[in-house]
Design a protein around this motif. Structure first.
Motif, PDB file in Angstrom:
ATOM      1  N   GLU A  37     -18.645   4.752 -24.796  1.00 50.93           N
ATOM      2  CA  GLU A  37     -18.925   3.788 -23.728  1.00 50.93           C
ATOM      3  C   GLU A  37     -18.440   2.384 -24.113  1.00 50.93           C
ATOM      4  O   GLU A  37     -17.888   1.653 -23.297  1.00 50.93           O
ATOM      5  CB  GLU A  37     -20.450   3.760 -23.521  1.00 50.93           C
ATOM      6  CG  GLU A  37     -20.901   3.249 -22.183  1.00 50.93           C
ATOM      7  CD  GLU A  37     -20.638   4.273 -21.083  1.00 50.93           C
ATOM      8  OE1 GLU A  37     -20.369   3.834 -19.975  1.00 50.93           O
ATOM      9  OE2 GLU A  37     -20.695   5.504 -21.354  1.00 50.93           O
ATOM     10  N   THR A  38     -18.660   2.046 -25.363  1.00 52.26           N
ATOM     11  CA  THR A  38     -18.268   0.715 -25.848  1.00 52.26           C
ATOM     12  C   THR A  38     -16.754   0.549 -25.797  1.00 52.26           C
ATOM     13  O   THR A  38     -16.246  -0.463 -25.315  1.00 52.26           O
ATOM     14  CB  THR A  38     -18.751   0.520 -27.304  1.00 52.26           C
ATOM     15  OG1 THR A  38     -20.139   0.850 -27.348  1.00 52.26           O
ATOM     16  CG2 THR A  38     -18.555  -0.899 -27.771  1.00 52.26           C
ATOM     17  N   VAL A  39     -16.035   1.566 -26.266  1.00 52.31           N
ATOM     18  CA  VAL A  39     -14.571   1.495 -26.262  1.00 52.31           C
ATOM     19  C   VAL A  39     -14.072   1.383 -24.819  1.00 52.31           C
ATOM     20  O   VAL A  39     -13.189   0.581 -24.500  1.00 52.31           O
ATOM     21  CB  VAL A  39     -13.953   2.726 -26.964  1.00 52.31           C
ATOM     22  CG1 VAL A  39     -12.441   2.711 -26.855  1.00 52.31           C
ATOM     23  CG2 VAL A  39     -14.375   2.757 -28.425  1.00 52.31           C
ATOM     24  N   GLN A  63     -22.484 -16.033 -23.158  1.00 56.36           N
ATOM     25  CA  GLN A  63     -22.427 -16.162 -21.700  1.00 56.36           C
ATOM     26  C   GLN A  63     -22.050 -14.859 -21.037  1.00 56.36           C
ATOM     27  O   GLN A  63     -22.469 -14.580 -19.931  1.00 56.36           O
ATOM     28  CB  GLN A  63     -21.436 -17.256 -21.329  1.00 56.36           C
ATOM     29  CG  GLN A  63     -22.044 -18.614 -21.654  1.00 56.36           C
ATOM     30  CD  GLN A  63     -21.171 -19.759 -21.239  1.00 56.36           C
ATOM     31  OE1 GLN A  63     -20.078 -19.576 -20.721  1.00 56.36           O
ATOM     32  NE2 GLN A  63     -21.674 -20.960 -21.458  1.00 56.36           N
ATOM     33  N   GLU A  64     -21.231 -14.072 -21.723  1.00 57.45           N
ATOM     34  CA  GLU A  64     -20.845 -12.808 -21.113  1.00 57.45           C
ATOM     35  C   GLU A  64     -21.339 -11.667 -21.974  1.00 57.45           C
ATOM     36  O   GLU A  64     -20.871 -11.486 -23.109  1.00 57.45           O
ATOM     37  CB  GLU A  64     -19.330 -12.745 -20.989  1.00 57.45           C
ATOM     38  CG  GLU A  64     -18.892 -12.859 -19.546  1.00 57.45           C
ATOM     39  CD  GLU A  64     -17.414 -12.578 -19.432  1.00 57.45           C
ATOM     40  OE1 GLU A  64     -17.049 -11.461 -19.034  1.00 57.45           O
ATOM     41  OE2 GLU A  64     -16.649 -13.487 -19.781  1.00 57.45           O
ATOM     42  N   VAL A  65     -22.288 -10.910 -21.449  1.00 63.05           N
ATOM     43  CA  VAL A  65     -22.851  -9.805 -22.219  1.00 63.05           C
ATOM     44  C   VAL A  65     -22.603  -8.518 -21.449  1.00 63.05           C
ATOM     45  O   VAL A  65     -22.938  -8.415 -20.270  1.00 63.05           O
ATOM     46  CB  VAL A  65     -24.365 -10.013 -22.437  1.00 63.05           C
ATOM     47  CG1 VAL A  65     -24.968  -8.847 -23.180  1.00 63.05           C
ATOM     48  CG2 VAL A  65     -24.621 -11.315 -23.191  1.00 63.05           C
ATOM     49  N   ILE A  66     -21.993  -7.558 -22.089  1.00 61.47           N
ATOM     50  CA  ILE A  66     -21.668  -6.304 -21.419  1.00 61.47           C
ATOM     51  C   ILE A  66     -22.423  -5.173 -22.101  1.00 61.47           C
ATOM     52  O   ILE A  66     -22.231  -4.914 -23.297  1.00 61.47           O
ATOM     53  CB  ILE A  66     -20.142  -6.060 -21.438  1.00 61.47           C
ATOM     54  CG1 ILE A  66     -19.463  -7.196 -20.647  1.00 61.47           C
ATOM     55  CG2 ILE A  66     -19.775  -4.715 -20.825  1.00 61.47           C
ATOM     56  CD1 ILE A  66     -18.292  -7.789 -21.309  1.00 61.47           C
ATOM     57  N   ASP A  67     -23.296  -4.535 -21.351  1.00 55.48           N
ATOM     58  CA  ASP A  67     -24.149  -3.494 -21.929  1.00 55.48           C
ATOM     59  C   ASP A  67     -23.406  -2.165 -21.952  1.00 55.48           C
ATOM     60  O   ASP A  67     -22.920  -1.692 -20.931  1.00 55.48           O
ATOM     61  CB  ASP A  67     -25.433  -3.380 -21.098  1.00 55.48           C
ATOM     62  CG  ASP A  67     -26.500  -2.637 -21.867  1.00 55.48           C
ATOM     63  OD1 ASP A  67     -26.170  -1.622 -22.517  1.00 55.48           O
ATOM     64  OD2 ASP A  67     -27.660  -3.076 -21.828  1.00 55.48           O
ATOM     65  N   CYS A  68     -23.319  -1.556 -23.124  1.00 52.56           N
ATOM     66  CA  CYS A  68     -22.569  -0.306 -23.244  1.00 52.56           C
ATOM     67  C   CYS A  68     -23.505   0.842 -23.605  1.00 52.56           C
ATOM     68  O   CYS A  68     -23.072   1.816 -24.221  1.00 52.56           O
ATOM     69  CB  CYS A  68     -21.502  -0.432 -24.315  1.00 52.56           C
ATOM     70  SG  CYS A  68     -20.557  -1.921 -24.211  1.00 52.56           S
ATOM     71  N   ARG A  69     -24.758   0.740 -23.270  1.00 53.37           N
ATOM     72  CA  ARG A  69     -25.762   1.720 -23.695  1.00 53.37           C
ATOM     73  C   ARG A  69     -25.597   1.958 -25.198  1.00 53.37           C
ATOM     74  O   ARG A  69     -25.204   1.061 -25.915  1.00 53.37           O
ATOM     75  CB  ARG A  69     -25.643   2.992 -22.873  1.00 53.37           C
ATOM     76  CG  ARG A  69     -26.049   2.676 -21.420  1.00 53.37           C
ATOM     77  CD  ARG A  69     -25.976   3.862 -20.552  1.00 53.37           C
ATOM     78  NE  ARG A  69     -24.650   4.006 -19.976  1.00 53.37           N
ATOM     79  CZ  ARG A  69     -24.170   5.133 -19.519  1.00 53.37           C
ATOM     80  NH1 ARG A  69     -24.880   6.229 -19.598  1.00 53.37           N
ATOM     81  NH2 ARG A  69     -22.975   5.187 -18.989  1.00 53.37           N
ATOM     82  N   SER A  70     -25.868   3.137 -25.696  1.00 51.56           N
ATOM     83  CA  SER A  70     -25.798   3.218 -27.161  1.00 51.56           C
ATOM     84  C   SER A  70     -24.610   4.049 -27.636  1.00 51.56           C
ATOM     85  O   SER A  70     -24.576   4.533 -28.741  1.00 51.56           O
ATOM     86  CB  SER A  70     -27.103   3.781 -27.706  1.00 51.56           C
ATOM     87  OG  SER A  70     -27.354   4.986 -27.068  1.00 51.56           O
ATOM     88  N   GLU A  71     -23.630   4.193 -26.769  1.00 55.97           N
ATOM     89  CA  GLU A  71     -22.529   5.100 -27.081  1.00 55.97           C
ATOM     90  C   GLU A  71     -21.279   4.380 -27.575  1.00 55.97           C
ATOM     91  O   GLU A  71     -20.873   3.381 -26.991  1.00 55.97           O
ATOM     92  CB  GLU A  71     -22.119   5.851 -25.802  1.00 55.97           C
ATOM     93  CG  GLU A  71     -23.192   6.740 -25.242  1.00 55.97           C
ATOM     94  CD  GLU A  71     -23.274   8.035 -26.011  1.00 55.97           C
ATOM     95  OE1 GLU A  71     -22.206   8.527 -26.419  1.00 55.97           O
ATOM     96  OE2 GLU A  71     -24.388   8.524 -26.214  1.00 55.97           O
ATOM     97  N   ILE A  72     -20.647   4.939 -28.588  1.00 54.66           N
ATOM     98  CA  ILE A  72     -19.381   4.380 -29.058  1.00 54.66           C
ATOM     99  C   ILE A  72     -18.313   4.549 -27.982  1.00 54.66           C
ATOM    100  O   ILE A  72     -17.545   3.639 -27.683  1.00 54.66           O
ATOM    101  CB  ILE A  72     -18.951   5.066 -30.372  1.00 54.66           C
ATOM    102  CG1 ILE A  72     -19.870   4.568 -31.493  1.00 54.66           C
ATOM    103  CG2 ILE A  72     -17.488   4.782 -30.696  1.00 54.66           C
ATOM    104  CD1 ILE A  72     -19.478   5.005 -32.863  1.00 54.66           C
TER     105      ILE A  72
END
Ligand code: SAH
Length: 465
Positions: free
Chosen positions: A453-455, A442-451
């Motif tokens: 960005e994800t953190v 239900q909750e999807v957060i796009d972090c592009r392809s960067e670590i």
């Protein structure tokens, strides 16, 4: 043939607080017997071939009796197995490690004891409490709160209450009212500070502080129960100053793919707990390498395919010199970088070259190009063993690829799928995000392809201000 038993201290909870020899012993074990205080991710250090035996016992509800555990240790060892008895904290601090050792000695089983960091000390530190301090306590006393059962001796409350040092009760939650009452009855001030720390050093750590008069109500109000440490003494006051909270403390992230150590480290260094959840394993396929002999160009799809290729080459008595004169094309820059690390500089990447008709593609399950000769070198198979994780215990899951997402969701049963909605999915790219939404997150957060960005995204989502 006789085996060996290692009584192994797992440390207070956080898997990274295991000792180096502990990690090695887990890796070498044929059988691991563990109980409910053990963080399951410690079991990831075992080899895939090891059998994992849960002898977990709930306080009033012994799953496996101590006598049965003793017998299992002896039987496995006599069967020639390398046995690890994984015990919370230090094996010789309560938890009946001493009794297990005695049985092994009596039965003539070779055994060793590998110390661990005890929760009695490290668990207090995790709540910002130094167990001794020049101004507050010059001794400490580790006491079992579980005294009436199992024929253990009654506690000498008069003696305990008169100690000036820090008192730490283990296994004491059921007895908390008695502990407070007896300490006060034998002379401790009602205002003596008390801390109760549950699941210390783990993502689910919870703590309250009060005093001998208030702690029972506080524990009930905050729903704190066993396993917990009860610390009594003036050092508890220091937790207000020394209990440093980290931004991702309490956040439990699932990484459903094999080691991505960089992301793991960055999350853990910010206080999160991260667990790898390996859904699939790569199984080598035996390919006919003779087609490579004539091919002027090799296209490499992945480093896994390349590694399998080299393994097979060596198995047939050849080595990298068999590639002399051939052009090596990498699928993309990432694969090219990996190849360089493995000692092979690619002549180009797929997007930038024109392939001749007689190239050979080294890959996994399916060809990624049309036209050449495809050489499948591995296939995915269900991972031989899953660790006993409970999906409901995670807050977030990170998917770095569509493959990692598909493999993961495919392997879940219906009740696990129903739990997906409760997990925030952090995806490393828009295609993966779309796929995650379709699969029920239900909750999807796009972090592009960067670590990085994800953190950052995980921090923004969970940061405790
Ligand atoms: N050998 C262990 C103690 C085993 S007795 C050690 O050295 O730590 C089990 C008790 O230890 C529990 O009832 C609880 O009081 C305490 N304990 C162990 N791990 C704990 C943790 N992570 N958080 C809080 N208490 C813990």
């Amino acid at each position: 043939m006789n085996g060996r038993v290692t009584l192994l201290g797992a440390g207070p909870g956080d898997p990274e607080l295991l000792t180096l020899i502990g990690k090695r012993r887990l890796h070498e074990a044929d059988v691991v017997l563990y109980d409910r205080l053990i963080d399951p991710s410690l079991l990831a250090f075992t080899s895939d071939k090891a059998s994992l035996v849960d002898v977990g016992k709930l306080p009033e509800h012994h799953k496996v009796k101590q006598s049965q555990i003793n017998q299992l240790l002896v039987d496995y060892a006599r069967d020639g197995k390398n046995v690890v008895r994984l015990k919370a904290g230090d094996p010789y601090v309560f938890g009946r490690g001493g009794e297990e050792a005695q049985v092994l000695e009596q039965q003539g089983v070779v055994f060793e004891v590998v110390p661990g960091i005890t929760s009695a000390i490290a668990g207090l530190a995790a709540g910002g409490i130094p167990i001794t301090h020049r101004d507050y306590a010059s001794s400490f006393h580790i006491i079992t709160g579980h005294h009436k059962k199992d024929g253990q001796k009654e506690l000498d409350w008069g003696n305990i209450a008169h100690q000036e040092g820090t008192l730490v009760f283990l296994m004491g939650m059921a007895q908390l009212p008695t502990i407070c009452r007896e300490l006060v009855a034998h002379g401790k001030e009602k205002a003596t500070p008390v801390a109760v720390i549950q699941w210390a050093t783990q993502w689910r750590q919870k703590m309250v502080t009060g005093d001998l008069a208030t702690i029972n109500d506080l524990v009930a109000r905050h729903h704190i129960s066993s396993p917990a440490l009860i610390a009594v003494g003036d050092v508890v006051k220091l937790s207000a100053q020394l209990n440093v909270s980290r931004p991702l403390q309490g956040v439990h992230v699932l990484l459903p793919y094999s080691k991505r150590q960089r992301l793991f480290n960055q999350l853990v260094d910010r206080g999160a707990t991260a667990d790898f959840y390996q859904r699939t394993a790569k199984q080598a396929l035996t390919a006919d390498l003779t087609v490579v002999d004539q091919a002027p160009v090799l296209l490499v799809d992945s480093i896994a395919a390349y590694q399998q290729f080299v393994n097979q080459l060596v198995n047939t008595g050849k080595d990298l010199r068999a590639l002399t004169g051939k052009k090596i094309i990498a699928l993309n820059q990432v694969v090219a970088r990996h190849l360089a690390t493995a000692g092979l500089i690619a002549d180009g990447v797929l997007a930038e070259v024109n392939l001749p008709t007689d190239y050979v593609e080294l890959g996994g399950e399916k060809p990624l190009t049309t036209g050449g000769h495809f050489l499948p070198l591995y296939q995915k198979a269900p991972h031989p063993r899953q660790l006993p994780f409970d999906l409901a215990e995670f807050n977030a899951v990170v998917f770095p690829s569509t493959d990692s997402l598909n493999d993961f969701v495919l392997a879940l049963d219906d009740s696990q799928r129903a739990q997906l909605a409760g997990l925030k999915a952090f995806t490393m790219g828009p295609t993966i995000s779309a796929a995650a939404t379709k699969l029920g997150f239900q909750e999807v957060i796009d972090c592009r392809s960067e670590i990085k960005e994800t953190v950052k995204a995980i921090e923004e989502e969970f940061r405790r201000d």
